[in-house]
Enzyme design. Sequence first.
Site, PDB file in Angstrom:
ATOM      1  CG  ASP A 160      -1.948  -1.054   1.249  1.00 48.85           C
ATOM      2  OD1 ASP A 160      -2.755  -1.063   0.317  1.00 48.85           O
ATOM      3  OD2 ASP A 160      -1.967  -1.871   2.185  1.00 48.85           O
ATOM      4  NE  ARG A 213       0.424  -0.363   4.613  1.00 47.79           N
ATOM      5  CZ  ARG A 213      -0.594   0.170   5.263  1.00 47.79           C
ATOM      6  NH1 ARG A 213      -0.376   1.130   6.148  1.00 47.79           N
ATOM      7  NH2 ARG A 213      -1.827  -0.226   5.053  1.00 47.79           N
ATOM      8  NE  ARG A 263      -6.357   5.899   2.083  1.00 49.44           N
ATOM      9  CZ  ARG A 263      -6.905   4.734   2.452  1.00 49.44           C
ATOM     10  NH1 ARG A 263      -7.670   4.686   3.545  1.00 49.44           N
ATOM     11  NH2 ARG A 263      -6.710   3.655   1.745  1.00 49.44           N
ATOM     12  CE  LYS A 292      -6.032   2.017  -1.786  1.00 46.45           C
ATOM     13  NZ  LYS A 292      -4.974   1.439  -0.932  1.00 46.45           N
ATOM     14  CG  HIS A 293     -11.165   1.118  -0.852  1.00 47.94           C
ATOM     15  ND1 HIS A 293     -10.688   2.425  -0.774  1.00 47.94           N
ATOM     16  CD2 HIS A 293     -10.244   0.353  -0.206  1.00 47.94           C
ATOM     17  CE1 HIS A 293      -9.556   2.449  -0.110  1.00 47.94           C
ATOM     18  NE2 HIS A 293      -9.252   1.200   0.252  1.00 47.94           N
ATOM     19  CG  HIS A 323      -9.125  -0.095   8.412  1.00 49.65           C
ATOM     20  ND1 HIS A 323      -9.469   0.938   7.570  1.00 49.65           N
ATOM     21  CD2 HIS A 323      -8.045  -0.696   7.858  1.00 49.65           C
ATOM     22  CE1 HIS A 323      -8.623   0.965   6.556  1.00 49.65           C
ATOM     23  NE2 HIS A 323      -7.747  -0.013   6.709  1.00 49.65           N
ATOM     24  CG  ASP A 374      -9.931  -3.240   1.743  1.00 46.64           C
ATOM     25  OD1 ASP A 374      -8.704  -3.389   1.880  1.00 46.64           O
ATOM     26  OD2 ASP A 374     -10.527  -2.199   2.077  1.00 46.64           O
TER      27      ASP A 374
END
Length: 480
Positions: free
Chosen positions: A79, A87, A148, A178-179, A191, A261
């Site tokens: 990601d 990351r 984002r 995404k998403h 999440h 996901d």
Amino acid sequence: MTLAEKAGQVMVAFYAGTDPAPQLQAIKDLHLGGSIIMGDNVPTDAGGRVDIAAMKTVNESLQQALSQGRNWPGIISVDQEGGLVARLRAPLTEWPSPMTYGAAGSADVSRNSMQALATELAALGFTMDHAPSADLTVGAQDPTIGARSLGSSGAVAGPQLAPLLAGFEAAGVLPSVKHFPGHGSVTTDSHLALPEQKASLAQLRKRDWAPFRDAIAAAAPVVMMGHIAVDALEPGMPSSLSAASYKALRGLGFEGVAITDALNMGAIESTYPGGQAAPMALQAGADLLLMPADPYAAHAAIVAAVKDGSLPQQRLDEAATRVATLQLWQESLHNSLGKEVPLTEVGAHLAESKAASAAALTVLTGQCSGDQLHGSLTIRGADAQDVQRLTEAARARGLQVGGGPVLTLLDGGEAGSGDIAVALGDPWGLAAADARLKAALYGDTPAAFEALLDYLTGEAPAPGKLPAKVGSYAVGTGCK
């Protein structure tokens, strides 16, 4: 392929820590199709920076294991959106938030930025990046996507998707859009729990799905299915496990690989633990399963479901074939570059990062040109690193820090006061900021701060347009 091989071919698994040995064993045991690198997997040096040689070695070992006995490479994904979701940090080039590209509105900026970002990933051995996001944000009520997102409308986001995808592919890296069916217009973070989308199909087609149509028209190879319960499709069922949601995606003309996901997220794992979500997702229409909480349990569940007839063999075959085809295509993209990408590419794209921030810088109120600092400024902000970075950049160009106009850095939705207010991520705080000059920068990278100072000292314009409504400031607000 055997049934066991097919069951593994459709999974991209994760592991804990920086030692890949357990993952190498899982790849061997389960015939996995891919591996994802998360933040805790990234090897670092004594200074806390990414050890790029070690990262490449890890990815090479994973790729060797994934390719064993196959005529195609495995998926090694990450990601790396830029902004909040990255990351891999320094010494890789830091990138501003994706909202930058909606504000810049430039196909060249979008393509060049993604090609540069993906080139650094390719140098480290990555084959897929879970980006870009095609979600449209509803603003401050959106807890998950925010900056984002490219923006709040299809008119802003849609035109940037084709160049963003082209940039990835020019570097030989697969983008993962995404998403679907759109995470920016729900107010629960998947999440943690399952968001509910209450919009009608007509509303979704007009709003949330518009950017996905543009991405699909641009031949997006991978689309990620989010964990969102869409009342108009299948109430109470996460879209990642909903046949109606995959049918809706395919109905937009998508023929590529549908990836879920992460299956270890709260929206799934709290209700469907122990691997049971894996065959459910495949049965619904997924081709690739991302991060099942327990890959051994997920693999066993897929095999058992085929054997008891609850998952048709034909559906697993279709998914495994799509994934293998995707992997072969990625290999052809990589080979078309003609040579391996050297590690010297890592961190070599500061100019492209600055160009993106410079093109996106948006002034909501205040002066559009001319020197506004006259040699000095006072810097305030809640985030010490942001203050330090801007301070260092200002002093490096001979500005006095202390005295002069007060510049407040907004890192999030908080409002601030002073002469100048600059939003670094989400621009929502500018709605209530008390300042004569309000600007959105969409990033807190060293390059972004250089672009900001170029504008404030009169060396460069602020050409960006607001890509999402901020309080009373409409989409499209900016300098003429």
